[in-house]
Scaffold this active site. Sequence first.
Site, mmCIF file in Angstrom:
data_model
loop_
_atom_site.group_PDB
_atom_site.id
_atom_site.type_symbol
_atom_site.label_atom_id
_atom_site.label_comp_id
_atom_site.label_asym_id
_atom_site.label_seq_id
_atom_site.Cartn_x
_atom_site.Cartn_y
_atom_site.Cartn_z
ATOM 1 N N SER A 1 -12.970 -5.091 38.707
ATOM 2 C CA SER A 1 -11.949 -5.014 37.666
ATOM 3 C C SER A 1 -11.241 -6.347 37.469
ATOM 4 O O SER A 1 -11.037 -7.113 38.419
ATOM 5 C CB SER A 1 -10.915 -3.942 38.044
ATOM 6 O OG SER A 1 -9.793 -3.986 37.182
ATOM 7 N N TYR B 1 -10.679 -6.918 30.727
ATOM 8 C CA TYR B 1 -9.592 -6.507 29.848
ATOM 9 C C TYR B 1 -9.314 -7.679 28.915
ATOM 10 O O TYR B 1 -9.214 -8.828 29.370
ATOM 11 C CB TYR B 1 -8.325 -6.180 30.634
ATOM 12 C CG TYR B 1 -8.336 -4.827 31.309
ATOM 13 C CD1 TYR B 1 -8.593 -3.673 30.592
ATOM 14 C CD2 TYR B 1 -8.071 -4.712 32.672
ATOM 15 C CE1 TYR B 1 -8.596 -2.431 31.208
ATOM 16 C CE2 TYR B 1 -8.060 -3.474 33.302
ATOM 17 C CZ TYR B 1 -8.329 -2.342 32.558
ATOM 18 O OH TYR B 1 -8.336 -1.117 33.174
ATOM 19 N N THR C 1 -13.694 -3.001 28.646
ATOM 20 C CA THR C 1 -12.908 -1.772 28.538
ATOM 21 C C THR C 1 -12.196 -1.747 27.192
ATOM 22 O O THR C 1 -11.415 -2.647 26.883
ATOM 23 C CB THR C 1 -11.904 -1.658 29.684
ATOM 24 O OG1 THR C 1 -12.619 -1.499 30.916
ATOM 25 C CG2 THR C 1 -10.991 -0.452 29.499
ATOM 26 N N LYS D 1 -17.009 0.199 27.579
ATOM 27 C CA LYS D 1 -16.498 1.363 28.323
ATOM 28 C C LYS D 1 -15.262 1.935 27.632
ATOM 29 O O LYS D 1 -14.374 1.190 27.206
ATOM 30 C CB LYS D 1 -16.145 0.937 29.751
ATOM 31 C CG LYS D 1 -15.592 2.037 30.649
ATOM 32 C CD LYS D 1 -15.342 1.487 32.054
ATOM 33 C CE LYS D 1 -14.790 2.543 32.985
ATOM 34 N NZ LYS D 1 -13.412 2.920 32.643
ATOM 35 N N HIS E 1 -11.079 6.995 30.669
ATOM 36 C CA HIS E 1 -10.332 6.217 31.657
ATOM 37 C C HIS E 1 -9.858 7.097 32.816
ATOM 38 O O HIS E 1 -8.753 6.928 33.346
ATOM 39 C CB HIS E 1 -9.145 5.512 31.005
ATOM 40 C CG HIS E 1 -8.841 4.161 31.587
ATOM 41 N ND1 HIS E 1 -9.295 2.985 31.035
ATOM 42 C CD2 HIS E 1 -8.152 3.800 32.694
ATOM 43 C CE1 HIS E 1 -8.876 1.961 31.763
ATOM 44 N NE2 HIS E 1 -8.185 2.430 32.786
#
Length: 381
Positions: free
Chosen positions: A107, A130, A156, A252, A276
């Site tokens: 992440s 992100y 994402t 995603k 999520h």
Amino acid sequence: MAPILEIADLKTLARKRVPKLFFDYADSGSYTEGTYRANESDFSRIKLRQRVLVDMSGRTLETAMVGEKVKMPVALAPTGLTGMQHADGEMLAAKAAEEFGVPFTLSTMSICSIEDVASVTTRPFWFQLYVMRDRDFVMNLIERAKAAKCSALVLTADLQLLGQRHKDIRNSLSAPPRLTPKHLFQMAMRPRWCWNMLQTQRRTFRNIQGHAKNVSDLASLGAWTNEQFDPKLSWKDVEWIKKQWGGKLIIKGILDVEDAKMAAKTGADAIVVSNHGGRQLDGAHSSISMLPKIVEAVGHKIEVHMDGGIRSGQDVLKAVALGARGTYIGRPFLYGLGAMGKDGVSKALEIIAKEMDVTMALCGKRQLADVDRSIIAESPF
């Protein structure tokens, strides 16, 4: 200690070993947590066909996700604050995934950095992105992922705004975490966790601190994080990211057929049907209930994966039967990590693989490639 037989056993042990604020962070959804619960419960509504007197020898779960061979159709999902479930958590989980033969996804909001994970792995891992307002920082992340030889970028798409998670507010959890007397007391009740954390210097968002502009300490990091998620993120940004990255791209956070069609047009390699983990739009459909519709709409154009609610190998097999080419687990590996460190992640993967193998056999199949809707007795979707 009682034997670890299922993911629920790892969850019970993690609850005892991880400070409450961090366990709750991993184990919570937004608002009423209705979608979080539905992600799990909707799997139980899918019934399997038991078949008998068929050859069950020579079974294999091996397949491929975005062209990469995997021991089973499972990847470790990108999860924030993983290194707060256990010291050096992302590094330990990545090593466990590599040894097992499945992808690990790091992440953006990880405690261990891209470089930290690259230093302990020998095979390429995936990086989750992100998109921040600071596009120079986004470019920096992409270039660092390239330098680490990450083999796929997971974009994402469903976190332009943060869904409210009541447990985090009640626990006074911030990003990055601030230590209060209440937090110190919770940590003191978990001496094993404290001892492990004392052995590492990785206790902040190392992908951000020292890399983003004017972020040099915890105070500036907190302010930067709170203002950086970009509410203007659009499909045009996906085109830009794909061009900058130049490699395999997975989008995603797709939960709607129209969005799936839009994603397929971008030229991405795969999409992940996901809400999520029930942490964003409470009241949305479960991931597994939307999977068949999305597969029917775009499965012939783009590889479809899914995450959300998987707690067993049976759940993975059901998702594959309904058209998923791959799945992602978040909480199951986090429970394992919090419970037993790297060994716990390995145990979670072993549990899922064994359950998946036995279930596939009892449904009369020997190879994952042969698993389809024919193993489903009843599907409510």
